[in-house]
Enzyme design. Structure first.
Site, PDB file in Angstrom:
ATOM      1  N   SER A 246       0.839  -1.196   0.000  1.00  0.00           N
ATOM      2  CA  SER A 246       0.000   0.000   0.000  1.00  0.00           C
ATOM      3  C   SER A 246       0.878   1.252   0.000  1.00  0.00           C
ATOM      4  CB  SER A 246      -0.959  -0.054   1.187  1.00  0.00           C
ATOM      5  OG  SER A 246      -2.023   0.841   1.024  1.00  0.00           O
ATOM      6  N   ASP A 473      -8.974  -4.842  -6.102  1.00  0.00           N
ATOM      7  CA  ASP A 473      -8.505  -4.057  -4.968  1.00  0.00           C
ATOM      8  C   ASP A 473      -9.276  -2.742  -4.925  1.00  0.00           C
ATOM      9  OD1 ASP A 473      -7.057  -2.488  -3.120  1.00  0.00           O
ATOM     10  OD2 ASP A 473      -5.175  -3.489  -3.625  1.00  0.00           O
ATOM     11  N   HIS A 500      -7.341  -6.061  -0.753  1.00  0.00           N
ATOM     12  CA  HIS A 500      -6.293  -5.048  -0.865  1.00  0.00           C
ATOM     13  C   HIS A 500      -4.937  -5.716  -0.684  1.00  0.00           C
ATOM     14  CE1 HIS A 500      -4.112  -1.403  -0.636  1.00  0.00           C
ATOM     15  NE2 HIS A 500      -4.065  -1.284   0.686  1.00  0.00           N
TER      16      HIS A 500
END
Length: 532
Positions: A246, A473, A500
């Protein structure tokens, strides 16, 4: 402070960081200072300005040799075997222009390699920004306990400056204020919006509680990337091997931009798009959230007792009708706290980070139809990292502060436009109230943003990188992973799934690909795919 992982499923993914971050972008270009070519206090105020002016005296930082001493490491589950780990501290200059001035101290945790002749260290970052990497390193090592990766690499995590056990640490609110829903974002606008006085006070409080205005000026990604290069040298590695999820993909990409010849291998999972400014990326994320909500609704609609109904096309309206009354009257909960509108939406958004959490969200929505909010409140609490005694980690407060340096700064007019665009792209989270004036929580921050968009472009001399991108995602949509891989000129592993990130998913296909890349620097073939 403990590592706050996302709800239950995807260990180490920096869920919620983009959504909760206080700063969003203006819809029209850059800030006035960037448009005029002004430099920021760190000397990196616009795209293409890639190096901070450095003062003399860095040798004493580069020559550090951290003494890792045995320390307790967290377990992924209570009955899991203990992880052998060592902890240490690393000193870095708070301001790289003035290395002789005030210092920051980073917390480190290392899990030694299982093999006798390791390649070196693999530095890991869970994302956020604002999530500590020390405990994440232990969780990563436990998840890869039988992987050749832990045989060939020491797994090293660090709490970035301002985060976790590093000093000074970012802190903006008391637990009592967090329990009363202290505002961390302008979303959703139209409900309890920041006033000018509140945003001014926010900057003042964050400075007071975090160690002063100078700290708030030096917690951006470019300073963290420089810290990571000091860490690389301290670990004795000629070149960096890194795995980031991320926000960790932004950190890795910025490191590659600033130190391309010091990169050995970068694994970037759940990518931030380096080409899109904050406005574009936030709207893209809102679109991804709505898409996941609609997929959850379609899955639910196959059951006659689905609380969103059996017509997926009407699910958004059904949900709006359920949650909008909470603006005026929270739902009752067994603990007496009540469930507000914002908490209900956050609880559902938490479930958008993994298909495995959809049943919990559906159960919570069904419960809400009966007038109770316990399940959605539990999802919201996991979202914030709240403990049973009402204590909150500072991770999301750190997210806010770091984003004030990384994200575009904008006017109330621009912030209002951003929120209207968000509601249009993600109507399930639209409170249905007119947005009069939405404000950027960073508007009174003591310095201008320091990242600059686009970033990580035109890098020369960078070895192959590996970007991992999941097709479903919601938080960092697949398009961003494609863009990052293309921008870095690196490899892309596409993963079919609804969550995710995939690095910590325990998927054999992903694990084999990542191990081959990290250990042998063997890249996947073009068009490589895995399926969760």
């Amino acid at each position: 402070m403990s590592y706050r992982k996302p709800p239950a499923v995807v260990v180490g993914v920096a869920a919620l960081a983009l959504l909760i971050g206080a700063c969003a972008s203006q819809p029209e270009g850059r800030t006035a200072g960037q448009a005029a070519g002004q430099s920021s206090p760190s000397g990196i105020g616009q795209a293409g300005q890639r190096s901070t002016p450095i003062g003399p005296g860095l040798d004493r930082f580069h020559g550090q040799k951290p003494a890792f001493k045995p320390c307790d490491a967290p377990k992924p589950t209570p009955d899991a075997p203990p992880v052998k780990a060592g902890c240490a501290r690393l000193k870095v200059p708070l301001d790289y222009r003035n290395p002789k001035g005030r210092q920051a101290e980073l917390a480190l945790l290392r899990v030694p390699a299982r093999g006798k002749d390791p390649i070196g260290s693999l530095v890991v970052n869970p994302g956020g920004p604002g999530f500590p990497g020390t405990e994440y390193a232990a969780l990563t090592a436990a998840a890869w306990a039988n992987s050749p990766i832990t045989e060939h690499f020491h797994i090293v995590g660090f709490d970035p400056r301002g985060v976790g056990a590093s000093k000074p640490a970012l802190d903006c609110f008391t637990d009592a204020e967090r329990e009363r829903d202290a505002k961390l974002s302008s979303v959703p606008a139209g409900v309890d919006d920041w006033t000018r006085q509140e945003t001014r006070r926010l900057a003042e409080r964050c400075a007071e509680r975090s160690g002063g205005r100078q700290v708030l000026a030096h917690v951006g990604t470019r300073d963290v990337a420089r810290d990571m290069d000091v860490l690389r040298q301290a670990l004795g590695d000629e070149k960096l091997s890194f795995a980031g999820s991320s926000y960790g993909t932004r950190l890795g990409a910025v490191y590659a931009e600033m130190f391309p010849k010091k990169v050995r291998a970068l694994v970037l999972d759940g990518a931030f798009d380096p080409l899109k400014d904050t406005y574009e990326r936030r709207v893209e994320q809102a679109t991804g959230m709505q898409r996941s909500f609609e997929r959850m609704a379609a899955s639910c609609a196959t059951s006659q007792d689905c609380p969103l109904g059996t017509e997926p096309g009407r699910a958004t309206k059904v949900f709006q009708d359920l949650v909008r009354p909470l603006i005026d009257k929270p739902a009752r909960t067994s603990g007496g706290r009540g469930l507000t509108y914002g908490q209900a939406v956050e609880g559902v958004i938490a479930a958008m980070y993994s298909k495995a959490l959809w049943p919990a969200a559906i159960a919570g929505i069904a419960e809400l139809k009966a007038g109770k909010g316990d399940t959605l409140l539990k999802l919201r609490d996991s979202y914030h990292g709240r403990s049973a005694d009402g204590a909150y980690p500072d991770s999301l407060e750190a997210t806010l502060a770091i984003n004030c340096l990384d994200e575009d700064r904008h006017t109330p007019k621009e912030e209002t436009a951003l929120n209207r665009a968000w509601n249009k792209a993600a109507p399930f989270s639209d409170p249905g109230r007119p947005i009069k004036v939405a404000r950027d929580g960073c508007e009174y921050w003591p310095v201008k943003p320091t990242l600059g968009y686009p970033y990580a472009t035109g890098i020369k001399g960078l070895p192959d990188t590996l970007t991992i991108s999941v097709t479903g995602d919601a938080a960092t949509p697949h398009e961003g992973g494609i863009a990052l891989a293309r921008t870095l000129g690196g490899s892309l592993l596409t993963v079919e799934g609804e969550q995710h990130g995939a690095l910590m998913a325990g998927n054999a296909c992903v694990n084999r690909t990542v191990a081959a890349y990290l250990i042998a620097l063997k890249s996947p073939s073009e068009g490589a795919r895995c399926k969760l």
